[in-house]
Design an enzyme around this catalytic site. Structure first.
Site, PDB file in Angstrom:
ATOM      1  N   LYS A   1     -50.020 -13.243  51.686  1.00 17.93           N
ATOM      2  CA  LYS A   1     -50.304 -12.667  52.664  1.00 17.93           C
ATOM      3  C   LYS A   1     -51.579 -12.483  53.315  1.00 17.93           C
ATOM      4  CE  LYS A   1     -45.992  -9.896  52.375  1.00 17.93           C
ATOM      5  NZ  LYS A   1     -44.910 -10.586  52.960  1.00 17.93           N
TER       6      LYS A   1
ATOM      7  N   HIS B   1     -40.233  -1.289  52.663  1.00 22.15           N
ATOM      8  CA  HIS B   1     -39.942  -2.247  52.221  1.00 22.15           C
ATOM      9  C   HIS B   1     -38.837  -2.183  51.067  1.00 22.15           C
ATOM     10  CE1 HIS B   1     -39.973  -6.827  50.998  1.00 22.15           C
ATOM     11  NE2 HIS B   1     -40.371  -7.088  52.070  1.00 22.15           N
TER      12      HIS B   1
END
Lengths: 133, 411
Positions: B227, B125
């Protein structure tokens, strides 16, 4: 259902108008939307009265961004640089059928508009002075 | 998979799952971006603000003591959750991105020298890539990449890029695009033998499977609260104590000092040395409640549930002609993430049509442009699962994809 994928958008996505490259354009700009990787470029050929006698767009991305670029190219053919400069985004959105778009997807629809304005302003030797989104 | 009755009970804990989107039942499949919050987490935050809100570590009055106790109890919840040694190793930050930046700025600027090597992977990422690009340029260090195979796994032949010059290996535990579960224990072993430290980006693993920092033996672990059923704006950096002791502070100001004089000051004890300014107390409290919720269900059970969902989704979606799925096909090495493209339809168009059907998925480059490059696409659509998803959600995804094909006139 699927209100902004109605026939017009899908038609321009399948059969884009004025798509391709132009040699020695009078006005040109390229822009992209980093969010989705949509890319649009416009090349304009002008006559002595600064009227658009030919326009080409190129690019890739989602159906909305590409159909919008195709529709806008048809919309501005025959208009003068000054007329395009004064054009509003509402005119394009009306042409697209005023789709109900959120803050993210409106950027897809208006990428073409922004790129065209960039081409016009850069032709006039000015910085873009318009809030697009 | 968690049994149907259990899922129904879980779903009831998430008020948002009752709402409709475009007059369709909400099917939330963007859990890799953020998860929904159970009522228990919402209530814990509400209770904090309604009953004992005060700044922490400052006052000696009742409210301040209660808030401080709750904040520090939350830290202990995290110690236990990832099996750290002590609360001194748990630093509250905004998110995984800030955790990684903390390491890059504080540790990196002190310990990375010209000619050193930092090894990352092509699967990262951007949050675990850009800080290292900037650091390596600034320090004239070398940034090297472990590549991706066609199957979507790390190219293990590139592990030999980790060598004696390597000071840090920064690697994702689970890919947010491909779902690949990387063998971080093995990478840590290789790196440690050569004297390099290892940072694991746990943003996609800590919420979904048991993660044990002692077992992995990583030096740093970064993850985000939102998350994993927690609120936004709270994340965690775990780092081994001896490393935190050697590192200079990152942000400076209040809270992180011990003694202050006109021209010099000394730093607070761990972990507060790295927590300048008023922290996100509601965030920490919410995250701790989220962890209690997850522990109650069991991380092994959550992993097994998602594995079963992935297996089901991979088999069901495979009969959609024109659908290309990226990443490993083996659910054993794949987290609950399925990225795909449908014919020549742009991922954003797919996501828009799915939205009309109530199915919420992500589309774009997923902050992983190097992965897009590997598979030579500008964007992907991504469905990602969590504990409240079930077979019906996969059915909804399946039929919405067929609607998309119809709209675009794909056979």
């Amino acid at each position: 259902m699927n209100e902004y994928y109605y026939e017009l958008i899908l038609d321009h996505w399948r059969y884009p108008r004025n798509k391709g490259k132009m040699k020695d354009p009078d006005a040109y700009a390229f822009d992209s939307n980093p969010l989705c990787g949509d890319e649009v470029e416009y090349a304009l050929k002008l006559d002595d009265n600064k009227r658009v006698i030919d326009i080409k767009f190129d690019g890739h991305g989602c159906a909305l961004s590409q159909a919008s670029a195709s529709i806008l190219s048809e919309l501005v053919k025959g208009k003068t640089i000054e007329e395009i400069k004064n054009m509003t985004k509402e005119e394009l959105l009306r042409e697209l059928g005023n789709p109900n778009l959120g803050p993210t997807r409106i950027k897809c629809a208006l990428l073409s508009y922004k790129t065209l304005k960039l081409a016009v302003y850069s032709y006039l030797g000015k910085k873009l002075q318009e809030e697009i989104y | 998979m968690l049994d149907k009755q259990r899922i129904q009970i879980i779903k009831k804990d998430f008020p948002i799952l009752n709402r409709e989107v475009n007059e369709k039942k909400l099917v939330y499949l963007d859990n890799a971006a953020t998860t929904q919050k159970p009522i228990q987490v919402i209530e814990a935050i509400r209770k904090y603000y309604e009953y004992y809100n005060a700044n922490v570590h400052r006052g000696v009055y009742t409210l301040a003591e209660e808030a401080t106790a709750a904040y520090e109890e939350s830290r202990k919840e995290i110690v236990d959750f990832i099996n750290a040694n002590s609360y001194e190793e748990i630093i509250f930050v905004r998110n995984a991105t800030e955790a990684i930046n903390l390491v890059a700025y504080a540790w990196g600027r002190k310990f990375i020298k010209e000619g050193d090597k930092i090894v990352v992977s092509q699967m990262e990422h951007h949050s675990n890539l850009i800080p290292w690009q900037i650091l390596s340029r600034e320090k004239k260090a070398k940034l090297e990449f472990i590549g991706i195979t066609e199957e979507g796994k790390l190219n293990e032949e590139d592990f030999n890029k980790i060598d004696k010059k390597t000071k840090l290996v920064a690697i994702t535990h689970v890919s947010n695009v491909l779902g690949t579960i990387n063998r971080v224990e093995e990478i840590t072993k290789i790196a440690h033998e050569l004297g390099a430290l290892v940072l694991v980006d746990g943003a996609q693993s800590v919420p979904h499977m048991p993660v044990d920092v002692k077992k992995i033996d990583c030096d740093f672990l970064a993850f985000s609260g939102h998350k994993m059923l927690g609120p936004m704006g709270i994340g965690v950096l775990f780092a081994k104590r001896e490393i935190l002791e050697e590192m200079p502070p990152f942000l400076t100001g209040g809270e992180m000092i011990k003694n202050v004089d006109f021209y010099e000051s000394t730093w607070n004890d761990l972990p507060w040395k790295y927590e300048a300014g008023t922290p996100n107390v509601e965030g920490a409290i919410g995250l701790a409640e989220a962890i209690r919720y997850l522990k109650n269900i069991g991380m092994e059970n959550i992993r097994a549930h998602e594995k079963a969902l992935v297996k089901l989704a991979l088999s069901k979606l495979s009969d959609i002609k024109g659908l290309v799925i990226y990443g490993p096909k083996d659910p054993e090495i794949r987290g609950g993430v399925i990225s795909f493209n449908l014919g020549n339809i742009h991922a954003h168009d797919v996501a828009s049509i799915l939205d009309q059907e109530g199915v919420q998925i992500r589309a774009g480059h997923h902050c992983a442009k190097l992965v897009m490059k590997k598979f030579n696409v500008p964007a992907m659509a991504r469905a990602s699962f969590y504990l409240y998803n079930d077979e019906e959600d996969i059915d909804a995804l399946y039929s919405a994809l067929n609607v998309t094909k119809k709209v675009f006139g794909l056979d």
